[in-house]
Design a protein around this motif. Structure first.
Motif, short mmCIF file in Angstrom:
data_model
loop_
_atom_site.label_atom_id
_atom_site.label_comp_id
_atom_site.label_asym_id
_atom_site.label_seq_id
_atom_site.Cartn_x
_atom_site.Cartn_y
_atom_site.Cartn_z
N GLU A 19 0.38 54.56 31.25
CA GLU A 19 -0.07 53.18 31.15
C GLU A 19 -1.58 53.07 31.35
O GLU A 19 -2.13 53.64 32.29
N VAL A 29 -5.53 44.53 24.32
CA VAL A 29 -4.49 43.61 23.83
C VAL A 29 -5.02 42.18 23.63
O VAL A 29 -4.76 41.55 22.61
N GLY A 35 -2.09 46.65 18.82
CA GLY A 35 -0.65 46.71 18.98
C GLY A 35 -0.12 48.12 18.86
O GLY A 35 -0.88 49.09 18.68
N SER A 36 1.18 48.26 18.93
CA SER A 36 1.83 49.57 18.86
C SER A 36 1.43 50.32 17.60
O SER A 36 1.34 49.75 16.51
N THR A 56 3.65 51.46 23.26
CA THR A 56 4.31 50.16 23.46
C THR A 56 3.35 49.18 24.12
O THR A 56 2.43 49.58 24.84
N VAL A 57 3.59 47.89 23.88
CA VAL A 57 2.85 46.82 24.53
C VAL A 57 3.85 45.83 25.10
O VAL A 57 4.68 45.29 24.37
N ASP A 58 3.75 45.61 26.41
CA ASP A 58 4.63 44.65 27.08
C ASP A 58 3.74 43.79 27.98
O ASP A 58 3.45 44.16 29.11
N GLY A 59 3.27 42.67 27.44
CA GLY A 59 2.29 41.88 28.17
C GLY A 59 1.01 42.66 28.32
O GLY A 59 0.41 43.06 27.31
N ARG A 61 1.00 45.53 30.00
CA ARG A 61 1.43 46.91 30.22
C ARG A 61 1.37 47.64 28.88
O ARG A 61 2.17 47.39 27.98
N VAL A 62 0.36 48.51 28.75
CA VAL A 62 0.12 49.21 27.49
C VAL A 62 0.30 50.70 27.71
O VAL A 62 -0.44 51.32 28.48
#
Length: 245
Positions: A19, A29, A35-36, A56-59, A61-62
């Motif tokens: 991360e 982001v 993005g991914s 991956t991108v989660d908020g 959290r990259v």
């Protein structure tokens, strides 16, 4: 088109993936809208860089893949230390940012007799952290993979016993006697001493002379503090074959 670059001090992350730090993730982001699958470059300031891609991108959290190392170096062959008299915040930001782009090796911020601002305690710590971010951002933008040294010293006299040897010690002075043609670039380090908005006092100039500095005159016009060091750094890099123009 060059890939986006981010500073990441965790060498294990660069090698193994993981991360991104929050600050780098936010910029990737929220600012660059990455993005991914998109590629980027990470560096830790110790030399070389790692090419990787976003998994991956989660908020904020990259997650990025393990990086591919490139030992590329973009440092100048000439070592330079800029001792800059404290001046207004926006001017200091500009000087440090552009000096990094021009290849400076070390940046020392020093309060002088005619400095408008003073830094102590918590204010000094906040300003140092701010300048650290300015320097890292400039490295990311210009492609440098080694981060210049950054110091805040308490007074001009604190510099003298920390000066590198051997080298050229150059005091930028509009009344100086030495022009570009008079200066011989050393095998060692060039130290540039630049005063704040009002210049150095007579006592500070005398101190610098006793510490081995010679007066350097840039030209027939008096340059502002935020212009002087940058003009000399550009000239030195050109003479030392850092620039190919």
């Amino acid at each position: 088109m060059s890939l986006p670059r981010f500073y990441c001090p965790d060498r294990n992350l660069l090698v193994q993936g993981g991360e991104l730090p929050l600050e780098a993730a936010h910029h990737a982001v929220r600012v660059l809208r990455m993005g991914s699958g998109e590629e980027l470059v990470l560096f830790d300031g110790q030399g070389g860089e790692f090419r990787t891609r976003i998994l991956t991108v989660d908020g904020l959290r990259v997650a990025v893949a393990a990086g591919s190392f490139d030992p590329v170096e973009r440092e100048s062959p000439l070592r330079t230390v800029l001792i800059q008299g404290l001046c207004a915040t926006e001017k200091m930001d500009w000087i440090f940012q552009k000096a990094v782009e021009l290849g400076v090796t070390a940046l020392w911020a020093v309060p002088m007799e005619r400095s408008v601002i003073r830094l102590k305690g918590e204010r000094e710590a906040r300003r140092l952290e701010h300048w650290r971010k300015v320097v890292l951002s400039a490295c990311a933008q210009c492609g440098r993979n080694r981060v210049p040294e950054l110091r805040v010293l308490g007074a001009l006299q604190d510099c003298w016993d920390q000066l590198p040897e051997p080298g050229l010690r150059l005091l930028l002075n509009p009344e100086g006697r030495h022009g570009r043609a008079d200066l011989v670039l050393p095998d060692g380090t060039v130290v540039l001493l630049v005063g704040p908005e009002g210049g150095l006092s007579t006592a500070e100039i005398d101190q610098a002379h006793r510490a081995g500095f010679v007066d350097g005159r840039i030209g027939p016009r008096i340059l502002r503090t935020e212009t002087a060091a940058l003009a000399v750094l550009a000239t030195l890099q050109s003479r030392h074959e850092d620039w190919t123009l």
